[in-house]
Design a protein around this motif. Structure first.
Motif, mmCIF file in Angstrom:
data_model
loop_
_atom_site.group_PDB
_atom_site.id
_atom_site.type_symbol
_atom_site.label_atom_id
_atom_site.label_comp_id
_atom_site.label_asym_id
_atom_site.label_seq_id
_atom_site.Cartn_x
_atom_site.Cartn_y
_atom_site.Cartn_z
ATOM 1 N N ALA A 1 36.296 29.177 41.028
ATOM 2 C CA ALA A 1 36.146 28.877 39.650
ATOM 3 C C ALA A 1 35.397 30.389 39.264
ATOM 4 C CB ALA A 1 35.448 27.829 39.213
ATOM 5 N N ILE A 2 34.358 30.947 39.816
ATOM 6 C CA ILE A 2 33.599 31.809 39.608
ATOM 7 C C ILE A 2 34.633 33.021 39.530
ATOM 8 C CG2 ILE A 2 31.607 33.590 40.308
ATOM 9 C CD1 ILE A 2 30.128 30.972 40.764
ATOM 10 N N VAL A 3 35.092 33.217 40.738
ATOM 11 C CA VAL A 3 36.041 34.075 41.209
ATOM 12 C C VAL A 3 37.434 34.167 39.964
ATOM 13 C CG1 VAL A 3 38.094 35.130 42.724
ATOM 14 C CG2 VAL A 3 35.666 34.308 43.577
ATOM 15 N N GLY A 4 37.765 33.253 39.737
ATOM 16 C CA GLY A 4 38.902 33.145 38.748
ATOM 17 C C GLY A 4 38.438 33.642 37.307
ATOM 18 N N GLU A 5 37.196 33.373 37.000
ATOM 19 C CA GLU A 5 36.984 34.051 35.817
ATOM 20 C C GLU A 5 36.456 35.587 35.955
ATOM 21 O OE1 GLU A 5 33.627 32.279 33.300
ATOM 22 O OE2 GLU A 5 33.826 30.389 34.418
ATOM 23 N N VAL A 6 36.038 36.044 36.664
ATOM 24 C CA VAL A 6 35.745 37.536 37.023
ATOM 25 C C VAL A 6 36.984 38.114 37.059
ATOM 26 C CG1 VAL A 6 34.933 39.403 38.672
ATOM 27 C CG2 VAL A 6 33.549 37.276 38.068
ATOM 28 N N VAL A 7 38.130 37.687 37.673
ATOM 29 C CA VAL A 7 39.473 38.208 37.883
ATOM 30 C C VAL A 7 40.256 38.265 36.426
ATOM 31 C CG1 VAL A 7 41.698 38.300 38.948
ATOM 32 C CG2 VAL A 7 39.620 37.927 40.374
ATOM 33 N N ALA A 8 40.066 37.244 35.654
ATOM 34 C CA ALA A 8 40.532 37.182 34.581
ATOM 35 C C ALA A 8 40.017 38.261 33.633
ATOM 36 C CB ALA A 8 40.317 35.758 33.852
ATOM 37 N N PHE A 9 38.883 38.188 33.625
ATOM 38 C CA PHE A 9 37.994 39.334 32.838
ATOM 39 C C PHE A 9 38.545 40.615 33.267
ATOM 40 C CE2 PHE A 9 34.524 42.103 31.440
ATOM 41 C CZ PHE A 9 34.204 41.454 30.387
ATOM 42 N N ALA A 10 38.713 40.983 34.553
ATOM 43 C CA ALA A 10 39.316 42.162 34.777
ATOM 44 C C ALA A 10 40.580 42.418 34.318
ATOM 45 C CB ALA A 10 38.925 42.482 36.251
ATOM 46 N N ALA A 11 41.274 41.286 34.502
ATOM 47 C CA ALA A 11 42.780 41.491 34.124
ATOM 48 C C ALA A 11 42.917 41.924 32.538
ATOM 49 C CB ALA A 11 43.571 40.187 34.522
ATOM 50 N N ARG A 12 42.123 41.190 31.818
ATOM 51 C CA ARG A 12 41.971 41.463 30.540
ATOM 52 C C ARG A 12 41.604 42.911 30.027
ATOM 53 N NH1 ARG A 12 40.176 36.228 30.231
ATOM 54 N NH2 ARG A 12 38.169 36.497 30.275
ATOM 55 N N GLY A 13 40.789 43.366 31.071
ATOM 56 C CA GLY A 13 40.151 44.829 30.819
ATOM 57 C C GLY A 13 41.414 45.728 31.042
ATOM 58 N N LEU A 14 42.095 45.309 32.007
ATOM 59 C CA LEU A 14 43.260 46.379 32.339
ATOM 60 C C LEU A 14 44.475 46.084 31.398
ATOM 61 C CD1 LEU A 14 43.020 45.637 36.248
ATOM 62 C CD2 LEU A 14 42.844 47.886 34.905
ATOM 63 N N GLY A 15 44.388 45.261 30.188
ATOM 64 C CA GLY A 15 45.413 45.174 29.190
ATOM 65 C C GLY A 15 46.544 44.115 29.635
ATOM 66 N N ALA A 16 46.199 43.079 30.649
ATOM 67 C CA ALA A 16 47.199 42.364 30.927
ATOM 68 C C ALA A 16 47.510 41.443 29.916
ATOM 69 C CB ALA A 16 46.785 41.580 32.299
ATOM 70 N N ALA A 17 48.545 41.077 29.787
ATOM 71 C CA ALA A 17 48.964 39.977 28.667
ATOM 72 C C ALA A 17 48.193 38.640 29.091
ATOM 73 C CB ALA A 17 50.501 39.631 28.887
ATOM 74 N N GLU A 18 47.921 37.637 28.090
ATOM 75 C CA GLU A 18 47.103 36.465 28.394
ATOM 76 C C GLU A 18 47.654 35.709 29.572
ATOM 77 O OE1 GLU A 18 43.605 34.162 28.376
ATOM 78 O OE2 GLU A 18 44.176 36.193 27.122
ATOM 79 N N GLU A 19 49.071 35.385 29.770
ATOM 80 C CA GLU A 19 49.606 34.393 30.745
ATOM 81 C C GLU A 19 49.538 35.507 32.331
ATOM 82 O OE1 GLU A 19 53.019 37.283 29.132
ATOM 83 O OE2 GLU A 19 51.551 35.935 28.256
ATOM 84 N N ASN A 20 49.047 36.611 32.237
ATOM 85 C CA ASN A 20 48.729 37.198 33.470
ATOM 86 C C ASN A 20 47.510 37.402 33.656
ATOM 87 O OD1 ASN A 20 51.572 37.847 34.359
ATOM 88 N ND2 ASN A 20 51.753 39.469 32.828
ATOM 89 N N THR A 21 46.547 36.562 32.999
ATOM 90 C CA THR A 21 44.902 36.771 33.248
ATOM 91 C C THR A 21 44.466 35.624 34.147
ATOM 92 O OG1 THR A 21 44.458 35.737 31.307
ATOM 93 C CG2 THR A 21 44.422 38.012 31.369
ATOM 94 N N ARG A 22 45.353 34.557 34.187
ATOM 95 C CA ARG A 22 44.909 33.333 35.009
ATOM 96 C C ARG A 22 45.797 33.087 36.347
ATOM 97 N NH1 ARG A 22 40.624 31.782 32.497
ATOM 98 N NH2 ARG A 22 40.335 31.772 30.634
#
Length: 180
Positions: free
Chosen positions: A159-180
């Motif tokens: 769960a921690i890893v998922g939150e960190v990676v989702a945060f990084a994905a948003r920072g890279l401009g990934a669309a919301e469906e690609n952050t989880r």
């Protein structure tokens, strides 16, 4: 060296038999940490499909490494800092240069993945070098704030890893469906 010997139930002399100096032991720990990282992402780095999917898997593995192999990863981080400050002898600098080349090769794997994801329209960021650095700062961040809890499960870590990676994905401009 005393701490290493004590943790291994050994003597300093035995450690120095294998490692002529503290720097040699330090370099070997850096190498071990980097080898762990390369081995961990190897099964997914060439998988077919959208680049964002490969990046997400690699990012999750990398972030998990920061948690699960934290002592080695801290040594890698400290080695980078030592190298950048130039606080080594000429011989050590040569070995650290090789280690940093390995670290750079590892970074290029991620850089290629985010560049491909951007080319495929799944990420939107400006300068790739800046994006790569900020991505790694995010994915490496558990080194600085994560502390295991006695009741923690693998699911908690995921769960921690998922939150960190989702945060990084948003920072890279990934669309919301690609952050989880």
């Amino acid at each position: 060296i005393d701490d290493v010997a004590r943790s291994l139930g050994s003597t300093k002399a035995r450690i120095y038999h294998h490692y002529p100096s503290k720097a040699d032991l330090f370099a070997d720990a850096i190498r071990a940490g980097m080898d762990m990282n390369f081995a961990a992402i190897e099964p997914v780095r060439a998988q077919p499909g959208p680049a964002i999917g490969r990046w997400r898997k690699m990012a999750s593995i990398h972030c998990g490494q920061m948690i699960r192999t934290k002592p080695f990863q801290r040594v890698v981080w400290e080695g980078v800092e030592l190298y950048l400050r130039g606080a080594t002898t000429p011989e050590q600098r040569e070995e650290f240069t090789r280690l940093m080349q390995s670290r750079d090769a590892y970074g290029r794997i991620f850089r290629e993945a985010i560049a491909a994801a951007r080319d495929e329209g799944d990420m939107r960021f400006g300068t790739i070098g800046i994006a790569e650095q900020l991505m790694f700062l995010t994915l490496n961040s558990p080194l600085f704030w994560y502390t295991p809890r006695p009741t923690e499960t693998d699911g908690d870590i995921e769960a921690i890893v998922g939150e960190v990676v989702a945060f990084a994905a948003r920072g890279l401009g990934a669309a919301e469906e690609n952050t989880r």
